[in-house]
Structure formats: structure tokens, C-alpha cells
Design an enzyme around this catalytic site. Structure first.
Site, PDB file in Angstrom:
ATOM      1  N   ARG A  16       0.844  -1.183   0.000  1.00 26.53           N
ATOM      2  CA  ARG A  16       0.000   0.000   0.000  1.00 26.53           C
ATOM      3  C   ARG A  16       0.890   1.247   0.000  1.00 26.53           C
ATOM      4  O   ARG A  16       0.967   1.964   0.975  1.00 26.53           O
ATOM      5  CB  ARG A  16      -0.900  -0.026   1.236  1.00 26.53           C
ATOM      6  N   LYS A  20       5.166 -17.820   9.521  1.00 25.25           N
ATOM      7  CA  LYS A  20       4.523 -17.999  10.816  1.00 25.25           C
ATOM      8  C   LYS A  20       4.098 -16.633  11.367  1.00 25.25           C
ATOM      9  O   LYS A  20       4.629 -15.631  10.908  1.00 25.25           O
ATOM     10  CB  LYS A  20       5.473 -18.695  11.787  1.00 25.25           C
ATOM     11  N   HIS A  27      11.930 -20.640   9.575  1.00 24.36           N
ATOM     12  CA  HIS A  27      13.259 -20.388   9.001  1.00 24.36           C
ATOM     13  C   HIS A  27      14.366 -21.158   9.712  1.00 24.36           C
ATOM     14  O   HIS A  27      15.445 -21.332   9.164  1.00 24.36           O
ATOM     15  CB  HIS A  27      13.557 -18.883   8.913  1.00 24.36           C
ATOM     16  N   GLU A  50      18.024 -14.669  23.091  1.00 25.33           N
ATOM     17  CA  GLU A  50      18.312 -13.496  22.262  1.00 25.33           C
ATOM     18  C   GLU A  50      18.713 -12.352  23.171  1.00 25.33           C
ATOM     19  O   GLU A  50      18.153 -12.204  24.269  1.00 25.33           O
ATOM     20  CB  GLU A  50      17.079 -13.101  21.463  1.00 25.33           C
ATOM     21  N   HIS A  96      10.036 -22.929  16.084  1.00 26.36           N
ATOM     22  CA  HIS A  96      11.470 -23.254  16.020  1.00 26.36           C
ATOM     23  C   HIS A  96      11.888 -24.307  17.053  1.00 26.36           C
ATOM     24  O   HIS A  96      12.568 -25.278  16.725  1.00 26.36           O
ATOM     25  CB  HIS A  96      12.325 -21.997  16.260  1.00 26.36           C
ATOM     26  N   LYS A 102      13.801 -13.005  25.210  1.00 23.91           N
ATOM     27  CA  LYS A 102      14.420 -11.775  24.721  1.00 23.91           C
ATOM     28  C   LYS A 102      15.235 -11.205  25.874  1.00 23.91           C
ATOM     29  O   LYS A 102      14.926 -11.473  27.040  1.00 23.91           O
ATOM     30  CB  LYS A 102      13.348 -10.749  24.338  1.00 23.91           C
TER      31      LYS A 102
HETATM   32  C1  BG6 Z   1      11.658 -15.156  14.561  1.00 27.48           C
HETATM   33  C2  BG6 Z   1      10.960 -14.537  15.738  1.00 27.48           C
HETATM   34  O1  BG6 Z   1      10.955 -16.263  14.099  1.00 27.48           O
HETATM   35  O2  BG6 Z   1      12.973 -15.546  14.935  1.00 27.48           O
HETATM   36  C3  BG6 Z   1      11.774 -13.375  16.319  1.00 27.48           C
HETATM   37  O3  BG6 Z   1       9.690 -14.065  15.343  1.00 27.48           O
HETATM   38  C4  BG6 Z   1      13.182 -13.801  16.573  1.00 27.48           C
HETATM   39  O4  BG6 Z   1      11.157 -12.889  17.487  1.00 27.48           O
HETATM   40  C5  BG6 Z   1      13.782 -14.467  15.352  1.00 27.48           C
HETATM   41  O5  BG6 Z   1      13.933 -12.648  16.897  1.00 27.48           O
HETATM   42  C6  BG6 Z   1      15.165 -15.006  15.616  1.00 27.48           C
HETATM   43  O6  BG6 Z   1      15.702 -15.590  14.478  1.00 27.48           O
HETATM   44  P1  BG6 Z   1      17.255 -15.923  14.401  1.00 27.48           P
HETATM   45  O7  BG6 Z   1      17.421 -16.577  13.074  1.00 27.48           O
HETATM   46  O8  BG6 Z   1      17.982 -14.636  14.528  1.00 27.48           O
HETATM   47  O9  BG6 Z   1      17.546 -16.834  15.556  1.00 27.48           O
END
Ligand code: BG6
Length: 487
Positions: free
Chosen positions: A37, A148, A178, A216, A240, A338
Site C-alpha cells: 500500500r 509464521k 526459518h 536473544e 522453532h 528476549k
Molecule cells: C523469529 C521470531 O521467528 O525468529 C523473532 O519471530 C526472533 O522474534 C527471530 O527474533 C530469531 O531468528 P534468528 O534466526 O535470529 O535466531
């Protein structure tokens, strides 16, 4: 690509497309159509793509590669509910098919918020762009890629599945987790099934428990709109971490074909259940303002866009058990948060202690249990912890580690997960994409935990930003006579 102005697209998807082009892995006829958009023209969109590539691509920027990519770049402005915009999209695709010789093959990447899935799928169907069969009469395919979260609980995931399957054939649906595209996650399969060494100990006779950690150091950044109400468990445990659990715990598939791999993952996920006593087998928390990494960081409730009474968890730890012969009695502890002290993802199998230590008059205080750690990121590799004699002492035994590091054993660097996954979508290669049944099985594990948390009167426990999480998280393991690793 829908949602092309979003964070994911700028940071991961567009750079991955460029990296694939740079590695010579995209066909010359590849085209990229952005839909958003924005009142942009194709040139403006191309600038945005170029900027994302320059800032975030893994491989160096090369003008010749960029020029070739540029020939296939188009932009369609409009709202998702606008028929005119979708007519324009269909026309743009026809023009691109002609100009680039795509053979009419289209992959629709839905990098949009979950609430926009419905309308996007609907519009694709109404405008003849969806694919109810793996290939159309002319041999061209139409695929859909879904990011997701796949729903926010079992019921909504089933509802989403109904909508997706009304528009696309199951073989044409690619759900992205991923983590499955990460090299080190794929290495878990090589590690387990290419070696003779580990299988004999990969069971309840030798393994005491398993810890899967995804820590993280970042907070939620600018993602308040996505994250609040979702929380750590839905954001990463549902997908994951449970996928990592499945790859760790599943039986050997007869081959790595999509069907075989998914069948084994599904079997083990279906045998997995949360603790019967959820008060003892789960913990949740929220980060609070503190000095972390040399700066004073905000607490979750002070982040922009987060309501001051939010109960969304940013730390989640759960114990699950697997009801099968291999794993009965071996707890799997999953945790994510986090604002932990560092970014690290690993799967650690902690072995039982040696049944007897024949060392009298010796110092074994530095000896723990053997551990086998598959390090997903960073410092990708595998580590084995064992006891060894300290040189020149009488008999002092201490833990040491034996390391395999990707970085030192292989010269080439690993591609980003999204490079692999986007390429697999284009090739129609499905093993790395979870199937709907796996998504459902994961929700069946998590739903009771989420319902339980929802029912609690008290808010999530605070933990200082930059720490390893909550007291209740530590107690959860301590009650079982165990403790979390410091990865
Ligand atoms: C994502 C989450 O799927 O994975 C995020 O939504 C997260 O919150 C991210 O930060 C982390 O991915 P990676 O590849 O950096 O471990």
C-alpha cells in the site's frame, strides 16, 4: 511478495533473493513483484530493494548481478482488498511472464500479518492466481509461501488451514519455519544419521535430559504490534524449538524425502506432551529495565506500543516429555527469551553421570556430566563435554570440551536460511517446510500451557534485562535436581 515494505522483507527476504542471484542460483527469467500500500512506481521500489540489499545482503554488491535482477523487478500498489490492485497484479504477472519467460510459474510470498492472510488468499483465488492443482494445464505452477505464526492456537491454525487449502493444493503450500533452513539445523540430521558413534547413546539409557535454548540479547525492537499478545512461547517455541525437538528426538527416516522426514517428525511431536503439573513444569517472565550490554535498556512494559498492563511473556520455559520407548522418563526442557545476556541457540543432551567413580583420594569436584551440544548459532558447531585429568596433579578430574567449529573446518560460509528456503520454494522441494499436521501437533503441545498461563491471576515474573531469566525458571529445573546450562 506481499508485505514487501515490512521488516522481514527488508532484512531477510530481499537480501536473500539478491544473494541467490549473486550465487548464480536464480534462473535468468526470475522476476520479483512487490505488492504494497504505497504510492510507488517500479523505480522507487527498485531503490528500496537495492537499499535493503546493500544493507543486509551476505554477499558483496555487484552491479552486473543487480542490473540483471532489476530487469525483472515490478511493483503493484494497492490495498489487499482492492480488486483493481489484484487485476493489476494479474496483468503485471502476464507482462512479466512474456518479458522474462517465466513459463507462468508464480510463487506468492505472504509476508503479511496473520490477520491479512484471509483476504490475500481470497483475492488470489478470485483473480485466478491461486493453484488448486500442483500444476495448471499448461504445466505452470502457482505456489504460496506462508510465514509464521500459523494461527495463535490449535483452533485458529485449523481455520487457517481450511482457508489455505480452499485456495491452494497442499503440495503448493510452503510454510516457513526459518530454523529449518539453517545449515546447522540441517547438520543435526547429518550428525545423527551419518555417524555410528551417537546412536547407541541417543536414548533413555544414557541421556539424563535435554535442554533446548534459544536466547536473544535483543528486546522486541520495533515489533510491538506483532509481539504483544503473541509472546515468546507462540513466537518461537511453537515452531522453532519444537522443530528442533523433533529433529533431536525423531527416529531415523527411511530417506530424507519430505514425506519420510515429516512422518518421523510428526510421530515424535504426537508423542510429546507438556508436564501434567503446569505450575511446576512451566515458567514465564517479562524483562525489566536494567543495565545490559553497557546500556540502560527499557523494560518490556516501557517499550513503545506496549500497554503498561501487558501480560505477554518475553521469557518462556517449559518441560515436555516424550511418551515412547526411546525417551520415556527423559525430560526435554525448552526455554527462550528476549534480553538475555547473549544470542545463542543450542540443543544440549546431558548424559547421566558415570555409574561409579573409582577415584579415591582424588578431586572430582570439577567433574560434571558428559554433554553433547549442537550449537545452532553463533559459533556454529558441535561440542562434547568430558572429564579429563588435570596435568601434573595427583588425580584431579575436571570437565573439558572437545569442539568442532564450522568456521574452522569449512572454508565456505553458510548461506542464510532464507536463501535455502526461497530456492526450495522455486524448485518445489518440500522437505524443509513443516506440514500442517506438524503445526497442529505443536499447538496441541502448547495450548494447555497457554491456557494455564492465561488463567493465572498474577502477571509474568520480572527478570532484569541482560540476565538469564526468572527465578521460577531456575526453580523449575532445580525441583528436578537439575540446572540450566550457561551456554
Ligand atoms: C523469529 C521470531 O521467528 O525468529 C523473532 O519471530 C526472533 O522474534 C527471530 O527474533 C530469531 O531468528 P534468528 O534466526 O535470529 O535466531
Amino acid at each position: 511478495m506481499f508485505g514487501v515494505t515490512g521488516d522481514l522483507s527488508r532484512k531477510k527476504l530481499l537480501p536473500a533473493i539478491y544473494d541467490l542471484a549473486n550465487r548464480g542460483l536464480l534462473p535468468p527469467g526470475f522476476g520479483l513483484v512487490g505488492f504494497a500500500r504505497r504510492d510507488w512506481r517500479a523505480e522507487h521500489f527498485a531503490e528500496v530493494v537495492q537499499q535493503a540489499v546493500r544493507e543486509n545482503a551476505r554477499t558483496p554488491f555487484r552491479d552486473d548481478v543487480w542490473q540483471q535482477l532489476l530487469e525483472g523487478i515490478r511493483f503493484v500498489p494497492g490495498d489487499l482488498d482492492s480488486d483493481e490492485a489484484f487485476e493489476n497484479l494479474a496483468a503485471t504477472l502476464r507482462e512479466l511472464d512474456e518479458a522474462q519467460g517465466t513459463g507462468g510459474n508464480h510463487a506468492f510470498y505472504l509476508s503479511v500479518p496473520p490477520k491479512a492472510f484471509d483476504i490475500t488468499l481470497d483475492q488470489l483465488s478470485r483473480h485466478g492466481l491461486a493453484g488448486k492443482t500442483p500444476e495448471g494445464p499448461d504445466g505452470a505452477w502457482s505456489r504460496v509461501v506462508i510465514e509464521k505464526p500459523f494461527g495463535h492456537d490449535l483452533a485458529s491454525a485449523q481455520e487457517l488451514q481450511r482457508k489455505v487449502s480452499a485456495a491452494f493444493d497442499p503440495q503448493s503450500v510452503f510454510r516457513i519455519d526459518h530454523y529449518l533452513g539453517k545449515e546447522t539445523v540441517q547438520n543435526m540430521l547429518a550428525f545423527r544419521f551419518a555417524n555410528q558413534l551417537f546412536e547407541p547413546i541417543w536414548n533413555r539409557s544414557y541421556i539424563d535430559h535435554v535442554q533446548i535454548t534459544m536466547a536473544e540479547d535483543i528486546g522486541i525492537g520495533g515489533r510491538a504490534g506483532y509481539y504483544d499478545g503473541i509472546g515468546a512461547a507462540r513466537d518461537v517455541i511453537q515452531n522453532h524449538l519444537l522443530q528442533l525437538l523433533a529433529l533431536t528426538a525423531m527416529e531415523e527416516p527411511t530417506s530424507f524425502s519430505a514425506d519420510q522426514l515429516r512422518a518421523e517428525k510428526l510421530k515424535v511431536l504426537q508423542a510429546t506432551r507438556p508436564a501434567a503439573d503446569l505450575a511446576r513444569g512451566t515458567a514465564r517472565g517479562q524483562y525489566q529495565a536494567a543495565w545490559a550490554g553497557g546500556e540502560l535498556v527499557k523494560g518490556y512494559l516501557e517499550e513503545d506500543g506496549i500497554p503498561s498492563d501487558s501480560r505477554t511473556e518475553t521469557y518462556a520455559a517449559i518441560r515436555v516429555d516424550i511418551d515412547n520407548r526411546r525417551w520415556a522418563g527423559v525430560p526435554f526442557y525448552l526455554r527462550t527469551a528476549k534480553r538475555m545476556p547473549r544470542r545463542v541457540t543450542e540443543v544440549a543432551l546431558i548424559l547421566k553421570p558415570a555409574p561409579h567413580l573409582p577415584f579415591t583420594n582424588s578431586d572430582v569436584t570439577g567433574l560434571g556430566s558428559n554433554a553433547l551440544v549442537m550449537r545452532i548459532q553463533p559459533d556454529e558447531g558441535v561440542m562434547l563435554r568430558l572429564g579429563a585429568k588435570v596435568p601434573a596433579t595427583q588425580m584431579e578430574i575436571r570437565d573439558v570440551t572437545m569442539d568442532f567449529a564450522y568456521g574452522t573446518s569449512f572454508a565456505e560460509s553458510s548461506p542464510e536460511a532464507y536463501e535455502r528456503l526461497i530456492l526450495d520454494v522455486l524448485l518445489g522441494d518440500p522437505p524443509l517446510f513443516p506440514q500442517h499436521e506438524e503445526v497442529e501437533a505443536a499447538w496441541r503441545i502448547l495450548d494447555p500451557v497457554l491456557d494455564y498461563w492465561q488463567s493465572l491471576a498474577e502477571p509474568p515474573e520480572g527478570y532484569p534485562a541482560g540476565s538469564w531469566g526468572t527465578r521460577s525458571g531456575r526453580e523449575m529445573l532445580a525441583r528436578d535436581g537439575r540446572s540450566w546450562r550457561r551456554p
